[in-house]
Design an enzyme around this catalytic site. Sequence first.
Site, PDB file in Angstrom:
ATOM      1  CG  ASP A 219      -2.299   0.611   0.924  1.00 51.92           C
ATOM      2  OD1 ASP A 219      -2.296   1.818   0.625  1.00 51.92           O
ATOM      3  OD2 ASP A 219      -3.333  -0.069   0.988  1.00 51.92           O
ATOM      4  CG  HIS A 242      -0.683   1.539  -3.371  1.00 54.36           C
ATOM      5  ND1 HIS A 242      -1.959   1.274  -2.903  1.00 54.36           N
ATOM      6  CD2 HIS A 242      -0.272   0.407  -4.010  1.00 54.36           C
ATOM      7  CE1 HIS A 242      -2.295   0.030  -3.239  1.00 54.36           C
ATOM      8  NE2 HIS A 242      -1.294  -0.511  -3.904  1.00 54.36           N
TER       9      HIS A 242
END
Length: 394
Positions: A219, A242
């Site tokens: 993430d 991310h």
Amino acid sequence: MDDITYGTFWESNFSLEHSTFPNTEPAVFDITKFGAAPDGKADASKAIADAWKEACAAAGSSKILIPAGKFLAGIVNVTGPCKGAIEVEVQGTVQAPPELTGGDGWFNFNHIDQFTLSGKGTLDGQGQVAWKGVSCDKDPKSCKKHPMNIRFNFITKGLVRDITSLNSKYFHVNVLGCDDFTFEGFKVSTPEGSLNTDGIHIGRSKGVTISNAKIGTGDDCISIGDGTENLKITKVACGPGHGISIGSLGKYENEDPVSGITVSDCTLTGTTNGVRIKTWPAMFPNTATNIHFQDITMENVSNPIIVDQMYCPWNKCNKKEPSKVKISDVSFKNIKGTSATALTVQLICSSGVPCEKVELANIDLTYSGPEGPAKSECIDVKPTIVGKIPEGCK
């Protein structure tokens, strides 16, 4: 991770006790002297808590030592204030039970003044089972709640140095209500695709510095929540992950403003986003200001530069109304490298409160795929443009 609710942990009347500390060698409290065994089988959480209790009560500075070896530990929840500066040094590996659920954090450090977490050791959350589950953001009724590896709640003058967070079940680190907190040489490792494993999440904290960190996760490498002030991120290697994200903002009522964010001299490799600001449409007002991204290298990064004020995961929002979060005084300078997508710069601001004082300077991002050349897009914003940028924005 996109969102976190802070209400459970925020205490408006919290105050810290401050002391001056003599410059002497700290007293050492070895957890094996409190019953912990380096066999990777016996639960060492009580030994760690007992060592903390004695160290925290001791006059002067103290160190809790987790020596070389492998230790198993359930949830560790320790609280100050302590009588002196206190350090936890991890030389070995501490593992969480794979099936551990519940609680907000695996290691929880609360209400401490002058705290250090150090060592070449590893905190291994053994989170592989958790990543296969259902996201609590997507389906809160069907999901299992898994603990973050480490929570720092209301720490003043904190330092995390060299330690590794491995395979967390949820976020690796959450920083809440902290003041003057530094990460130096911190490492995060989880594979790409591991669910909700943000590297470092920061909220309602001021004076946080993250430098010389290496973060690979499933993430956001670093996610920045409401109430973050005066955050400096420098020399961070991010990937997989991310990217480095501010937000999402505007989902909850009475969020605190975000201001004074500087991200510089970082490298992002193979991430699904680069540097990003995201806010929800409709919902609640907030502000994000004095935010600067500079001297950043992108290597095969999708969406390298993005402001998304229509952020709406799983379509759980009203896209017909604009975001109420005001973004201003933002710059993207000296950003170079390669993009995995043709739209290298995308600034989608709010039609209700358009972005103001946005600068794009010397953006040298190349794209070699079939949709080339590299492009930029600016909606509800008129940025100041200096030097070269991908064609599109004016």
